[in-house]
Design a protein around this motif. Sequence first.
Motif, PDB file in Angstrom:
ATOM      1  N   VAL A  59      17.060   3.846  77.847  1.00 27.07           N
ATOM      2  CA  VAL A  59      15.875   4.100  78.526  1.00 27.07           C
ATOM      3  C   VAL A  59      16.215   4.094  80.138  1.00 27.07           C
ATOM      4  N   TYR A  60      15.462   4.984  80.689  1.00 30.96           N
ATOM      5  CA  TYR A  60      15.842   5.115  82.146  1.00 30.96           C
ATOM      6  C   TYR A  60      14.467   5.285  82.764  1.00 30.96           C
ATOM      7  N   TYR A  61      14.112   4.716  83.916  1.00 30.11           N
ATOM      8  CA  TYR A  61      12.932   4.715  84.701  1.00 30.11           C
ATOM      9  C   TYR A  61      12.934   5.129  86.215  1.00 30.11           C
ATOM     10  N   SER A  62      11.990   5.900  86.708  1.00 27.47           N
ATOM     11  CA  SER A  62      11.904   6.127  88.161  1.00 27.47           C
ATOM     12  C   SER A  62      11.914   4.739  88.864  1.00 27.47           C
ATOM     13  N   PRO A  63      12.455   4.365  89.743  1.00 30.18           N
ATOM     14  CA  PRO A  63      12.376   3.251  90.698  1.00 30.18           C
ATOM     15  C   PRO A  63      11.032   3.046  90.913  1.00 30.18           C
ATOM     16  N   SER A  64      10.256   4.040  91.253  1.00 29.60           N
ATOM     17  CA  SER A  64       8.913   3.807  92.010  1.00 29.60           C
ATOM     18  C   SER A  64       7.924   3.434  90.896  1.00 29.60           C
ATOM     19  N   LEU A  65       8.147   3.578  89.731  1.00 30.78           N
ATOM     20  CA  LEU A  65       7.426   3.446  88.621  1.00 30.78           C
ATOM     21  C   LEU A  65       7.804   2.339  87.736  1.00 30.78           C
ATOM     22  N   LYS A  66       8.745   1.981  87.506  1.00 28.23           N
ATOM     23  CA  LYS A  66       9.761   1.038  86.743  1.00 28.23           C
ATOM     24  C   LYS A  66       8.847  -0.015  86.248  1.00 28.23           C
ATOM     25  N   SER A  67       8.250  -0.987  87.342  1.00 29.11           N
ATOM     26  CA  SER A  67       7.582  -2.044  87.087  1.00 29.11           C
ATOM     27  C   SER A  67       6.402  -1.723  86.012  1.00 29.11           C
ATOM     28  N   ARG A  68       5.842  -0.570  86.107  1.00 28.30           N
ATOM     29  CA  ARG A  68       4.540   0.000  85.406  1.00 28.30           C
ATOM     30  C   ARG A  68       4.943   0.551  83.965  1.00 28.30           C
ATOM     31  N   THR A  69       6.006   1.109  83.817  1.00 26.37           N
ATOM     32  CA  THR A  69       6.350   2.140  82.796  1.00 26.37           C
ATOM     33  C   THR A  69       7.167   1.561  81.560  1.00 26.37           C
ATOM     34  N   SER A  70       6.883   1.912  80.489  1.00 28.00           N
ATOM     35  CA  SER A  70       7.588   1.722  79.224  1.00 28.00           C
ATOM     36  C   SER A  70       7.679   2.874  78.441  1.00 28.00           C
ATOM     37  N   ILE A  71       8.715   3.447  77.964  1.00 30.74           N
ATOM     38  CA  ILE A  71       9.014   4.580  77.125  1.00 30.74           C
ATOM     39  C   ILE A  71       9.875   4.004  75.897  1.00 30.74           C
ATOM     40  N   SER A  72       9.415   4.570  74.776  1.00 31.40           N
ATOM     41  CA  SER A  72      10.066   4.061  73.419  1.00 31.40           C
ATOM     42  C   SER A  72       9.878   5.283  72.464  1.00 31.40           C
ATOM     43  N   ARG A  73      10.463   5.138  71.250  1.00 31.40           N
ATOM     44  CA  ARG A  73      10.484   6.145  70.375  1.00 31.40           C
ATOM     45  C   ARG A  73      10.610   5.891  68.963  1.00 31.40           C
ATOM     46  N   ASP A  74      10.046   6.679  68.258  1.00 29.28           N
ATOM     47  CA  ASP A  74      10.043   6.423  66.595  1.00 29.28           C
ATOM     48  C   ASP A  74      10.870   7.560  66.026  1.00 29.28           C
ATOM     49  N   THR A  75      12.179   7.296  65.666  1.00 27.99           N
ATOM     50  CA  THR A  75      12.984   8.483  65.067  1.00 27.99           C
ATOM     51  C   THR A  75      12.623   8.843  63.754  1.00 27.99           C
ATOM     52  N   SER A  76      11.621   8.078  63.047  1.00 27.93           N
ATOM     53  CA  SER A  76      11.083   8.306  61.825  1.00 27.93           C
ATOM     54  C   SER A  76      10.030   9.395  61.879  1.00 27.93           C
ATOM     55  N   THR A  77       9.355   9.351  63.040  1.00 28.71           N
ATOM     56  CA  THR A  77       8.352  10.506  63.093  1.00 28.71           C
ATOM     57  C   THR A  77       8.647  11.625  64.160  1.00 28.71           C
ATOM     58  N   ASN A  78      10.006  11.205  64.718  1.00 30.79           N
ATOM     59  CA  ASN A  78      10.398  12.410  65.807  1.00 30.79           C
ATOM     60  C   ASN A  78       9.431  12.234  66.872  1.00 30.79           C
ATOM     61  N   GLN A  79       9.132  11.215  67.549  1.00 33.22           N
ATOM     62  CA  GLN A  79       8.183  10.863  68.667  1.00 33.22           C
ATOM     63  C   GLN A  79       8.634  10.090  69.585  1.00 33.22           C
ATOM     64  N   PHE A  80       8.245  10.254  70.637  1.00 31.93           N
ATOM     65  CA  PHE A  80       8.575   9.318  71.966  1.00 31.93           C
ATOM     66  C   PHE A  80       7.313   9.036  72.687  1.00 31.93           C
ATOM     67  N   THR A  81       6.986   7.648  73.441  1.00 33.59           N
ATOM     68  CA  THR A  81       5.718   7.453  73.894  1.00 33.59           C
ATOM     69  C   THR A  81       6.064   6.973  75.125  1.00 33.59           C
ATOM     70  N   LEU A  82       4.915   7.286  76.134  1.00 33.63           N
ATOM     71  CA  LEU A  82       4.939   6.541  77.490  1.00 33.63           C
ATOM     72  C   LEU A  82       3.746   5.572  77.515  1.00 33.63           C
ATOM     73  N   GLN A  83       3.995   4.558  78.187  1.00 31.73           N
ATOM     74  CA  GLN A  83       2.900   3.693  78.588  1.00 31.73           C
ATOM     75  C   GLN A  83       2.885   3.383  79.876  1.00 31.73           C
ATOM     76  N   LEU A  84       1.812   3.274  80.587  1.00 34.32           N
ATOM     77  CA  LEU A  84       1.818   3.153  82.059  1.00 34.32           C
ATOM     78  C   LEU A  84       0.812   2.243  82.358  1.00 34.32           C
ATOM     79  N   SER A  85       1.211   0.932  82.861  1.00 39.84           N
ATOM     80  CA  SER A  85       0.125   0.046  82.859  1.00 39.84           C
ATOM     81  C   SER A  85      -0.719   0.065  84.366  1.00 39.84           C
ATOM     82  N   SER A  86      -1.878  -0.712  84.308  1.00 37.97           N
ATOM     83  CA  SER A  86      -2.538  -1.051  85.526  1.00 37.97           C
ATOM     84  C   SER A  86      -2.728   0.450  86.454  1.00 37.97           C
TER      85      SER A  86
END
Length: 124
Positions: A59-86
């Motif tokens: 997983v790789y993040y933009s430095p400007s958003l790294k503190s608020r961003t989380s990216i994950s995936r579910d290979t069983s459903t072939n999906q990936f997700t974004l979470q952006l906090s605050s």
Amino acid sequence: QVQLQESGPGLVKPSQTLSLTCTVSGGSITTNYYYWSWIRQSPGKELEWMGAIRYSGGVYYSPSLKSRTSISRDTSTNQFTLQLSSVTPEDTAVYYCARSQHLGSSRWGDYDYRGQGTQVTVPS
């Protein structure tokens, strides 16, 4: 033909966490050698690359958003997700998921497939 589709709420209250899912069809998110990215475009601004998850799971993040961003995936459903906090009204944008062999690009020419985008609004 690879297809990507973003889904998630269109309205997020300030200080809450924005959560979006990208559903991929016609191809696997574990296929060598692709990066699966989240990109956004705010009104009047250029494309902003937010982060990506690699076919191998890195997983790789933009430095400007790294503190608020989380990216994950579910290979069983072939999906990936974004979470952006605050979130704040500054996070109001059209959010896209897209595929590329390049990491960190903010140019559509570097992506071979992308979703149609989903509008997320954070009210003031």
